[in-house]
Design an enzyme around this catalytic site. Structure first.
Site, PDB file in Angstrom:
ATOM      1  N   GLU A 190      29.703  22.728 123.986  1.00 55.44           N
ATOM      2  CA  GLU A 190      28.479  21.001 124.241  1.00 55.44           C
ATOM      3  C   GLU A 190      28.731  21.353 126.053  1.00 55.44           C
ATOM      4  O   GLU A 190      27.787  20.827 126.279  1.00 55.44           O
ATOM      5  CB  GLU A 190      29.454  20.090 123.872  1.00 55.44           C
ATOM      6  CG  GLU A 190      29.917  20.056 122.046  1.00 55.44           C
ATOM      7  CD  GLU A 190      30.513  18.981 121.582  1.00 55.44           C
ATOM      8  OE1 GLU A 190      29.487  17.837 122.297  1.00 55.44           O
ATOM      9  OE2 GLU A 190      30.834  19.116 120.199  1.00 55.44           O
ATOM     10  N   TYR A 193      30.931  13.144 127.174  1.00 55.62           N
ATOM     11  CA  TYR A 193      32.193  13.613 126.745  1.00 55.62           C
ATOM     12  C   TYR A 193      32.087  15.919 127.865  1.00 55.62           C
ATOM     13  O   TYR A 193      32.661  15.795 127.908  1.00 55.62           O
ATOM     14  CB  TYR A 193      32.225  14.190 125.302  1.00 55.62           C
ATOM     15  CG  TYR A 193      33.221  15.036 124.920  1.00 55.62           C
ATOM     16  CD1 TYR A 193      34.599  15.835 125.220  1.00 55.62           C
ATOM     17  CD2 TYR A 193      32.553  16.558 124.139  1.00 55.62           C
ATOM     18  CE1 TYR A 193      35.585  16.979 124.097  1.00 55.62           C
ATOM     19  CE2 TYR A 193      33.544  17.368 123.622  1.00 55.62           C
ATOM     20  CZ  TYR A 193      34.898  17.724 123.408  1.00 55.62           C
ATOM     21  OH  TYR A 193      35.556  18.348 123.311  1.00 55.62           O
ATOM     22  N   LYS A 246      34.627  18.357 130.391  1.00 57.19           N
ATOM     23  CA  LYS A 246      35.316  19.029 129.668  1.00 57.19           C
ATOM     24  C   LYS A 246      34.200  20.214 130.664  1.00 57.19           C
ATOM     25  O   LYS A 246      34.863  20.851 130.844  1.00 57.19           O
ATOM     26  CB  LYS A 246      34.367  19.115 127.965  1.00 57.19           C
ATOM     27  CG  LYS A 246      35.269  19.103 127.372  1.00 57.19           C
ATOM     28  CD  LYS A 246      36.837  18.859 126.602  1.00 57.19           C
ATOM     29  CE  LYS A 246      37.248  20.764 126.346  1.00 57.19           C
ATOM     30  NZ  LYS A 246      38.454  20.038 126.746  1.00 57.19           N
TER      31      LYS A 246
HETATM   32  P1  NAD Z   1      41.258  15.738 119.150  1.00 60.48           P
HETATM   33  O1  NAD Z   1      41.579  13.965 119.421  1.00 60.48           O
HETATM   34  O2  NAD Z   1      42.246  15.745 117.601  1.00 60.48           O
HETATM   35  O3  NAD Z   1      43.770  15.748 119.995  1.00 60.48           O
HETATM   36  C1  NAD Z   1      43.536  15.874 121.468  1.00 60.48           C
HETATM   37  C2  NAD Z   1      44.965  15.629 121.202  1.00 60.48           C
HETATM   38  O4  NAD Z   1      45.115  15.338 122.494  1.00 60.48           O
HETATM   39  C3  NAD Z   1      45.418  14.055 120.776  1.00 60.48           C
HETATM   40  O5  NAD Z   1      46.984  14.315 119.902  1.00 60.48           O
HETATM   41  C4  NAD Z   1      45.722  13.356 122.663  1.00 60.48           C
HETATM   42  O6  NAD Z   1      47.311  12.768 121.582  1.00 60.48           O
HETATM   43  C5  NAD Z   1      45.948  14.355 122.960  1.00 60.48           C
HETATM   44  N1  NAD Z   1      45.952  14.011 124.615  1.00 60.48           N
HETATM   45  C6  NAD Z   1      44.968  13.420 124.758  1.00 60.48           C
HETATM   46  N2  NAD Z   1      44.816  12.979 126.030  1.00 60.48           N
HETATM   47  C7  NAD Z   1      45.984  13.253 126.038  1.00 60.48           C
HETATM   48  C8  NAD Z   1      46.978  13.401 128.131  1.00 60.48           C
HETATM   49  N3  NAD Z   1      46.566  12.338 128.819  1.00 60.48           N
HETATM   50  N4  NAD Z   1      47.983  14.605 127.446  1.00 60.48           N
HETATM   51  C9  NAD Z   1      48.263  14.953 126.898  1.00 60.48           C
HETATM   52  N5  NAD Z   1      47.963  14.799 125.844  1.00 60.48           N
HETATM   53  C10 NAD Z   1      46.545  14.401 125.376  1.00 60.48           C
HETATM   54  O7  NAD Z   1      41.303  16.887 119.860  1.00 60.48           O
HETATM   55  P2  NAD Z   1      40.598  18.244 118.694  1.00 60.48           P
HETATM   56  O8  NAD Z   1      40.007  18.079 118.122  1.00 60.48           O
HETATM   57  O9  NAD Z   1      41.772  18.792 118.545  1.00 60.48           O
HETATM   58  O10 NAD Z   1      40.394  19.457 119.818  1.00 60.48           O
HETATM   59  C11 NAD Z   1      41.379  19.881 120.620  1.00 60.48           C
HETATM   60  C12 NAD Z   1      40.684  20.832 122.296  1.00 60.48           C
HETATM   61  O11 NAD Z   1      39.921  21.393 121.683  1.00 60.48           O
HETATM   62  C13 NAD Z   1      40.010  19.947 122.900  1.00 60.48           C
HETATM   63  O12 NAD Z   1      40.405  19.873 124.571  1.00 60.48           O
HETATM   64  C14 NAD Z   1      38.304  20.190 122.798  1.00 60.48           C
HETATM   65  O13 NAD Z   1      37.704  19.147 123.925  1.00 60.48           O
HETATM   66  C15 NAD Z   1      38.500  21.640 122.255  1.00 60.48           C
HETATM   67  N6  NAD Z   1      37.255  21.331 121.075  1.00 60.48           N
HETATM   68  C16 NAD Z   1      37.281  21.168 120.131  1.00 60.48           C
HETATM   69  C17 NAD Z   1      36.365  21.235 118.664  1.00 60.48           C
HETATM   70  C18 NAD Z   1      36.456  20.025 118.177  1.00 60.48           C
HETATM   71  O14 NAD Z   1      35.356  21.038 117.111  1.00 60.48           O
HETATM   72  N7  NAD Z   1      36.898  19.742 117.266  1.00 60.48           N
HETATM   73  C19 NAD Z   1      35.466  22.215 119.309  1.00 60.48           C
HETATM   74  C20 NAD Z   1      35.357  22.745 120.677  1.00 60.48           C
HETATM   75  C21 NAD Z   1      36.902  22.748 121.605  1.00 60.48           C
HETATM   76  P1  TYD Z   2      31.078  15.184 115.419  1.00 65.83           P
HETATM   77  O1  TYD Z   2      32.218  15.759 114.741  1.00 65.83           O
HETATM   78  O2  TYD Z   2      31.381  14.193 116.195  1.00 65.83           O
HETATM   79  O3  TYD Z   2      31.003  16.817 116.939  1.00 65.83           O
HETATM   80  P2  TYD Z   2      30.107  16.883 117.591  1.00 65.83           P
HETATM   81  O4  TYD Z   2      29.004  14.912 118.184  1.00 65.83           O
HETATM   82  O5  TYD Z   2      30.846  17.414 118.730  1.00 65.83           O
HETATM   83  O6  TYD Z   2      28.449  17.668 117.188  1.00 65.83           O
HETATM   84  O7  TYD Z   2      29.336  15.014 114.958  1.00 65.83           O
HETATM   85  C1  TYD Z   2      28.845  17.184 114.341  1.00 65.83           C
HETATM   86  C2  TYD Z   2      27.499  16.446 114.215  1.00 65.83           C
HETATM   87  O8  TYD Z   2      27.580  15.425 113.300  1.00 65.83           O
HETATM   88  C3  TYD Z   2      26.742  15.860 115.323  1.00 65.83           C
HETATM   89  O9  TYD Z   2      25.375  16.277 115.810  1.00 65.83           O
HETATM   90  C4  TYD Z   2      26.733  13.920 115.096  1.00 65.83           C
HETATM   91  C5  TYD Z   2      26.740  14.226 113.969  1.00 65.83           C
HETATM   92  N1  TYD Z   2      27.576  13.101 113.020  1.00 65.83           N
HETATM   93  C6  TYD Z   2      26.522  11.965 112.734  1.00 65.83           C
HETATM   94  O10 TYD Z   2      25.730  12.309 112.100  1.00 65.83           O
HETATM   95  N2  TYD Z   2      26.695  10.727 111.623  1.00 65.83           N
HETATM   96  C7  TYD Z   2      28.498  10.251 112.411  1.00 65.83           C
HETATM   97  O11 TYD Z   2      28.923   9.078 111.896  1.00 65.83           O
HETATM   98  C8  TYD Z   2      29.064  11.462 113.513  1.00 65.83           C
HETATM   99  C9  TYD Z   2      30.637  11.324 113.330  1.00 65.83           C
HETATM  100  C10 TYD Z   2      28.914  12.737 113.341  1.00 65.83           C
END
Ligand code: NAD
Ligand code: TYD
Length: 348
Positions: free
Chosen positions: A133, A156, A160
């Site tokens: 992102e 967000y 990052k």
């Molecule tokens: P998530 O929201 O499921 O989990 C985040 C975790 O971080 C939680 O356990 C929370 O308690 C902990 N946390 C938040 N603030 C904190 C702090 N100040 N100190 C210690 N712990 C803290 O997130 P996720 O989806 O597992 O994502 C993990 C990482 O991967 C993030 O850095 C996110 O930006 C990155 N990421 C996620 C995706 C995705 O699709 N989910 C894709 C690319 C990158």
């Molecule tokens: P999301 O899982 O929130 O991830 P990100 O915004 O970080 O890519 O959303 C994935 C895609 O789905 C994004 O284009 C937003 C869309 N979206 C919906 O259409 N409806 C929803 O309720 C949510 C949470 C996301």
């Protein structure tokens, strides 16, 4: 851990109680029996101890509840650690639209505090788990490369990107061996139902509408969480310090197509799809060129349909897990985020 190809022995994983962090800890302990993991997690609304409850009693695993922005806690957690993998973050774009204070505190300042402690402790490697992102909206036909300029568009994504800048500063200034990874959207078990796929799955299981933002033609580049974990594990051993690596599996899909696949998998009617008011500043498309990572012999092992099916199955089989999450504070967020969009018909 020095490019030798050997895995680190003792890792500090932050944010390990979240979606990807918990999958990563399970993956590490399964793949590397002699590795020890310290998990530092603040347990925000997104941190869920249920995600790691099967590790209770495992002598290789230690949990510390704490904030990555708290220098004292971080200093203690860093003792004896030879690598850091920083997952801890505020991660939900929609929540960042309500206010980004916590995003900046954790994703930018928290990253800085961790980097500082890693530098003082002489940690051998620091992986910053970032996101596609940060590139912002990607025009049709193009795929982001690591050398592309960053153009984050949501609070967000901007947070990052700020964390990444701190990492680059620590590499350039102090030669702290930092590696930045930019992964695409993950699917898999234990993702919080605020995110699109688990929200769609759990709404469908409850017989409720699937809120698709706008026309639903926005595209995301989906990655199975286990393939993400395998890439991070590889980069811990073979990644080049100071470098950035995209992690994507070339699985671009429109959101409305993903919603339809979820419904098909659950044998629910397509009529559950509800087009609702769009997210402000919604990026239309993310797409990654991951050839730099693939040159290290990484390739995704899971196709998108298979990954989505496995994910849906996990939520079907673990209703206790997501019901608990949806019954908590989530109901309040759901009402604020979807109440007006769905005309008040929000069960949380
Ligand atoms: P998530 O929201 O499921 O989990 C985040 C975790 O971080 C939680 O356990 C929370 O308690 C902990 N946390 C938040 N603030 C904190 C702090 N100040 N100190 C210690 N712990 C803290 O997130 P996720 O989806 O597992 O994502 C993990 C990482 O991967 C993030 O850095 C996110 O930006 C990155 N990421 C996620 C995706 C995705 O699709 N989910 C894709 C690319 C990158
Ligand atoms: P999301 O899982 O929130 O991830 P990100 O915004 O970080 O890519 O959303 C994935 C895609 O789905 C994004 O284009 C937003 C869309 N979206 C919906 O259409 N409806 C929803 O309720 C949510 C949470 C996301």
């Amino acid at each position: 851990m020095n490019g030798s190809g050997l895995p680190p022995r003792r890792l500090l994983v932050t944010g390990g109680c979240g979606f990807i962090g918990s999958n990563f800890i399970h993956f590490l302990l399964r793949e590397h029996p002699d590795v020890a993991v310290v998990n530092l997690d603040k347990l925000t609304y997104a941190g869920n101890p249920d995600n790691l409850r099967d590790l209770e009693g495992d002598s290789r695993y230690r949990f510390i509840r704490g904030d990555i922005a708290d220098a004292d806690v971080v200093e203690q957690a860093m003792v004896g650690v030879d690598a850091v993998v920083n997952f801890a973050a505020e991660t939900h774009v929609d929540r960042s639209l309500f206010g980004a204070d916590d995003f900046i505190r954790t994703d930018v300042h928290g990253t800085y505090v961790l980097l500082r402690a890693a530098q003082v402790a002489g940690a051998g490697r620091f992986i910053q788990v970032s996101t596609d992102e940060v590139y912002g909206d990607v025009p049709p036909g193009k795929r982001s490369r690591e050398s592309d300029p960053l153009h984050p568009r949501s609070p967000y994504a901007a947070s990052k990107a700020g964390g990444e800048m701190q990492c680059i500063a620590f590499w350039e200034t102090y030669r702290l061996p930092v590696i930045i990874t930019r992964a695409s959207n993950n699917v898999g078990p234990r993702q919080h139902p605020e995110k699109a796929v688990p929200l769609f799955v759990t709404n469908a299981l409850r017989g409720e509408p699937l809120p698709v933002y706008g026309d639903g033609r926005q595209r995301r580049d989906w990655l199975y969480v286990e393939d993400h974990c395998r890439a991070l594990d590889l980069l811990l051993r073979r990644g080049e310090p100071g470098e950035v690596y995209n992690i994507g599996a070339d699985n671009e899909r429109e959101n409305v197509e993903v919603a339809a696949l979820v419904l098909r998998e659950l044998e629910k009617p397509l009529g559950l799809i509800r087009h609702v008011e769009d997210r402000p500043g919604h990026d239309r498309r993310y797409a990654l060129d991951s050839s730099k990572l693939r040159a290290l012999s990484w390739a995704p092992r899971h196709g998108f349909e298979e990954a989505l099916r496995a994910t849906v199955r996990w939520y079907v089989e673990n209703e206790w897990w997501w019901r608990r999450v949806r019954e908590g504070d989530f109901a309040r967020f759901y009402a604020a985020q979807y109440g007006h969009r769905l005309g008040g018909a929000t069960g949380g």
